[in-house]
Design a protein around this motif. Structure first.
Motif, PDB file in Angstrom:
ATOM      1  N   ALA A   1       0.678  -1.159   0.007  1.00 31.38           N
ATOM      2  CA  ALA A   1       0.061  -0.107   0.005  1.00 31.38           C
ATOM      3  C   ALA A   1       0.838   1.190   0.055  1.00 31.38           C
ATOM      4  O   ALA A   1       0.497   2.256  -0.702  1.00 31.38           O
ATOM      5  N   ILE A   2       1.800   1.113   1.064  1.00 34.14           N
ATOM      6  CA  ILE A   2       2.969   2.372   0.914  1.00 34.14           C
ATOM      7  C   ILE A   2       3.598   2.641  -0.363  1.00 34.14           C
ATOM      8  O   ILE A   2       3.657   3.759  -1.141  1.00 34.14           O
ATOM      9  N   MET A   3       3.839   1.332  -1.246  1.00 30.67           N
ATOM     10  CA  MET A   3       4.579   1.765  -2.410  1.00 30.67           C
ATOM     11  C   MET A   3       3.560   1.880  -3.676  1.00 30.67           C
ATOM     12  O   MET A   3       3.886   3.092  -4.338  1.00 30.67           O
ATOM     13  N   VAL A   4       2.420   1.558  -3.635  1.00 31.79           N
ATOM     14  CA  VAL A   4       1.405   1.992  -4.351  1.00 31.79           C
ATOM     15  C   VAL A   4       1.009   3.501  -4.360  1.00 31.79           C
ATOM     16  O   VAL A   4       0.831   4.251  -5.279  1.00 31.79           O
ATOM     17  N   ALA A   5       0.796   3.868  -3.013  1.00 30.54           N
ATOM     18  CA  ALA A   5       0.725   5.302  -2.779  1.00 30.54           C
ATOM     19  C   ALA A   5       1.728   6.301  -3.298  1.00 30.54           C
ATOM     20  O   ALA A   5       1.334   7.191  -3.981  1.00 30.54           O
ATOM     21  N   GLY A   6       3.098   5.781  -3.146  1.00 26.93           N
ATOM     22  CA  GLY A   6       3.980   6.646  -3.738  1.00 26.93           C
ATOM     23  C   GLY A   6       3.863   6.595  -5.179  1.00 26.93           C
ATOM     24  O   GLY A   6       4.102   7.810  -5.741  1.00 26.93           O
ATOM     25  N   TYR A   7       3.838   5.593  -5.775  1.00 30.80           N
ATOM     26  CA  TYR A   7       3.866   5.491  -7.203  1.00 30.80           C
ATOM     27  C   TYR A   7       2.612   6.352  -7.823  1.00 30.80           C
ATOM     28  O   TYR A   7       2.766   7.242  -8.610  1.00 30.80           O
ATOM     29  N   GLY A   8       1.418   6.222  -7.086  1.00 27.32           N
ATOM     30  CA  GLY A   8       0.104   6.761  -7.523  1.00 27.32           C
ATOM     31  C   GLY A   8       0.502   8.361  -7.422  1.00 27.32           C
ATOM     32  O   GLY A   8      -0.094   9.099  -8.394  1.00 27.32           O
ATOM     33  N   LEU A   9       1.063   8.892  -6.438  1.00 24.75           N
ATOM     34  CA  LEU A   9       1.184  10.349  -6.019  1.00 24.75           C
ATOM     35  C   LEU A   9       2.018  11.088  -7.347  1.00 24.75           C
ATOM     36  O   LEU A   9       1.617  12.022  -7.651  1.00 24.75           O
TER      37      LEU A   9
ATOM     38  N   LEU B   1      -4.681   7.405  -1.625  1.00 21.73           N
ATOM     39  CA  LEU B   1      -4.282   7.047  -3.070  1.00 21.73           C
ATOM     40  C   LEU B   1      -4.715   5.832  -3.387  1.00 21.73           C
ATOM     41  O   LEU B   1      -4.705   5.544  -4.647  1.00 21.73           O
ATOM     42  N   VAL B   2      -4.488   4.866  -2.616  1.00 21.89           N
ATOM     43  CA  VAL B   2      -4.762   3.308  -2.990  1.00 21.89           C
ATOM     44  C   VAL B   2      -5.982   3.334  -3.358  1.00 21.89           C
ATOM     45  O   VAL B   2      -6.556   2.563  -4.474  1.00 21.89           O
ATOM     46  N   ALA B   3      -7.052   3.854  -2.598  1.00 20.66           N
ATOM     47  CA  ALA B   3      -8.466   3.791  -3.336  1.00 20.66           C
ATOM     48  C   ALA B   3      -8.711   4.431  -4.610  1.00 20.66           C
ATOM     49  O   ALA B   3      -9.457   3.938  -5.333  1.00 20.66           O
ATOM     50  N   LEU B   4      -7.989   5.466  -4.753  1.00 21.24           N
ATOM     51  CA  LEU B   4      -8.087   6.161  -5.865  1.00 21.24           C
ATOM     52  C   LEU B   4      -7.548   5.414  -7.093  1.00 21.24           C
ATOM     53  O   LEU B   4      -8.022   5.352  -8.298  1.00 21.24           O
ATOM     54  N   MET B   5      -6.270   4.978  -6.861  1.00 23.92           N
ATOM     55  CA  MET B   5      -5.874   3.970  -8.021  1.00 23.92           C
ATOM     56  C   MET B   5      -6.380   2.789  -8.288  1.00 23.92           C
ATOM     57  O   MET B   5      -6.713   2.346  -9.404  1.00 23.92           O
ATOM     58  N   VAL B   6      -7.205   2.040  -7.508  1.00 30.11           N
ATOM     59  CA  VAL B   6      -8.020   0.792  -7.532  1.00 30.11           C
ATOM     60  C   VAL B   6      -9.108   1.473  -8.255  1.00 30.11           C
ATOM     61  O   VAL B   6      -9.591   0.841  -9.201  1.00 30.11           O
ATOM     62  N   LEU B   7     -10.061   2.551  -7.737  1.00 29.00           N
ATOM     63  CA  LEU B   7     -11.169   2.916  -8.430  1.00 29.00           C
ATOM     64  C   LEU B   7     -10.871   3.423  -9.830  1.00 29.00           C
ATOM     65  O   LEU B   7     -11.643   3.014 -10.678  1.00 29.00           O
ATOM     66  N   GLY B   8      -9.663   4.021 -10.150  1.00 27.31           N
ATOM     67  CA  GLY B   8      -9.385   4.217 -11.341  1.00 27.31           C
ATOM     68  C   GLY B   8      -9.253   3.075 -12.488  1.00 27.31           C
ATOM     69  O   GLY B   8      -9.223   3.442 -13.650  1.00 27.31           O
ATOM     70  N   LEU B   9      -8.970   2.020 -12.162  1.00 24.69           N
ATOM     71  CA  LEU B   9      -8.846   0.740 -12.856  1.00 24.69           C
ATOM     72  C   LEU B   9     -10.063   0.343 -13.387  1.00 24.69           C
ATOM     73  O   LEU B   9     -10.247  -0.453 -14.540  1.00 24.69           O
ATOM     74  N   VAL B  10     -11.322   0.588 -12.570  1.00 27.42           N
ATOM     75  CA  VAL B  10     -12.411   0.224 -13.091  1.00 27.42           C
ATOM     76  C   VAL B  10     -13.529   0.808 -13.451  1.00 27.42           C
ATOM     77  O   VAL B  10     -14.417   0.840 -14.269  1.00 27.42           O
ATOM     78  N   ILE B  11     -13.275   2.310 -13.323  1.00 29.03           N
ATOM     79  CA  ILE B  11     -14.361   3.176 -13.748  1.00 29.03           C
ATOM     80  C   ILE B  11     -13.676   4.571 -14.177  1.00 29.03           C
ATOM     81  O   ILE B  11     -12.351   4.913 -13.565  1.00 29.03           O
ATOM     82  N   ASP B  12     -14.151   5.223 -14.775  1.00 29.19           N
ATOM     83  CA  ASP B  12     -13.680   6.753 -15.314  1.00 29.19           C
ATOM     84  C   ASP B  12     -14.126   7.813 -14.110  1.00 29.19           C
ATOM     85  O   ASP B  12     -15.238   7.837 -14.010  1.00 29.19           O
ATOM     86  N   LEU B  13     -13.150   8.246 -13.349  1.00 34.76           N
ATOM     87  CA  LEU B  13     -13.180   8.905 -12.356  1.00 34.76           C
ATOM     88  C   LEU B  13     -13.402  10.424 -12.636  1.00 34.76           C
ATOM     89  O   LEU B  13     -12.673  10.983 -13.474  1.00 34.76           O
ATOM     90  N   PRO B  14     -14.369  11.104 -11.952  1.00 30.82           N
ATOM     91  CA  PRO B  14     -14.445  12.651 -12.385  1.00 30.82           C
ATOM     92  C   PRO B  14     -13.549  13.628 -11.540  1.00 30.82           C
ATOM     93  O   PRO B  14     -13.960  14.327 -10.757  1.00 30.82           O
TER      94      PRO B  14
END
Length: 279
Positions: A125-133, A259-272
């Motif tokens: 989760a830490i690594m995904v958050a850093g990457y996502g940011l 960030l983890v939630a945003l990255m995961v949601l972004g994989l399945v839906i188009d986020l506004p």
């Protein structure tokens, strides 16, 4: 960081603990963090990426130290490994390079520490958050990062003050005994207002308000997740690197969840997202 919890390790023994005991240190540290972080978010580019890589390494170091037997092990090698792995995932032009984000988790799983599975998962989760940011800053620009940070800050600040003033029933007492429902709901309100502000300013749609509340909830879950790890490890703070806030993880735990939630949601839906057209 827990809304109603401060830097408990900074209070001298025998001194009474007031509701606002840690406020001064929290404010000073927050001003420094906002100044440095705000400048880097605005500048973006390599310096922002380097800052995120260093902070990610520090958070993995804190996690590895907390979960080491007797807390005597200070695995700086794991911090360096996390920083190098994140840098490789960010700057190697290959989609498979994101696999480097799993390297610290593997290293933690293969070393002597408590709760290996939980610790390994949290390191991911830490690594995904850093990457996502860094990825969001490069691909979506400043408005998205500003929106995300303001959600976390608004949720934390409103939760802190409302929770301390109103108190009331606990949100999840077994894991985070100082977090209240009043503070939690105040955090959702603050996040919704941030989303509303971006929408009214022309940086989003009405759906951004609902997304803001959902991301605030994810941030609160990130806070609770870190609190759970600390409770299982028998520590109050991840470290003492940031006066009034504890460690880097204590300050950025909510941002990790968001960030983890945003990255995961972004994989399945188009986020506004603010300023980003759906596609």
């Amino acid at each position: 960081m827990s809304e109603e919890q401060g830097g408990a390790n900074s209070i001298p023994p025998g001194r009474p603990v007031g509701r606002w005991e840690d406020l001064r240190k929290r404010v000073v540290s927050a001003v420094v963090l906002v100044a440095v972080g705000g400048a880097e978010i605005w500048l973006g580019g390599p310096s922002f990426a380097v800052l995120v890589v260093l902070l990610t390494g520090a958070m993995v170091w804190e996690l590895a130290t907390m979960t080491a037997p007797d807390h005597h092990n200070t695995p700086l090698g794991l911090a360096a490994l996390a920083a190098v792995s994140l840098g490789a995932a960010l700057f190697i032009a290959d989609p498979f390079a994101t696999a480097f984000l799993l390297v610290p988790a593997l290293a933690i799983a293969l070393t002597d520490r408590r709760d290996r599975r939980l610790s390994s998962l949290y390191s991911v989760a830490i690594m995904v958050a850093g990457y996502g940011l860094v990825d969001l800053r490069m691909s979506a620009g400043t408005p998205v990062i500003l929106w995300l940070v303001l959600i976390v800050v608004a949720s934390d600040v409103l939760g802190y003050f409302v929770g301390r003033i109103l108190g009331g029933p606990k949100f999840w007492p077994a894991i985070s005994p100082k977090k209240t429902w009043s503070g939690t709901l105040a955090g959702w309100l603050g996040a919704g207002l941030v989303g509303l502000g971006f929408w009214l300013a022309g940086y989003g749609t009405p759906a951004l308000v609902a997304l803001s509340v959902a991301i605030a909830l994810a941030g609160q879950m990130g806070d609770i997740w870190e609190s759970w790890i600390k409770r299982r490890c028998g520590v109050k703070d991840a470290s003492s690197l940031i006066p009034g806030h504890g460690g880097v993880l204590d300050r950025f735990d909510a941002l990790i969840g968001a960030l983890v939630a945003l990255m995961v949601l972004g994989l399945v839906i188009d986020l506004p997202l603010p300023g980003v057209a759906a596609g």
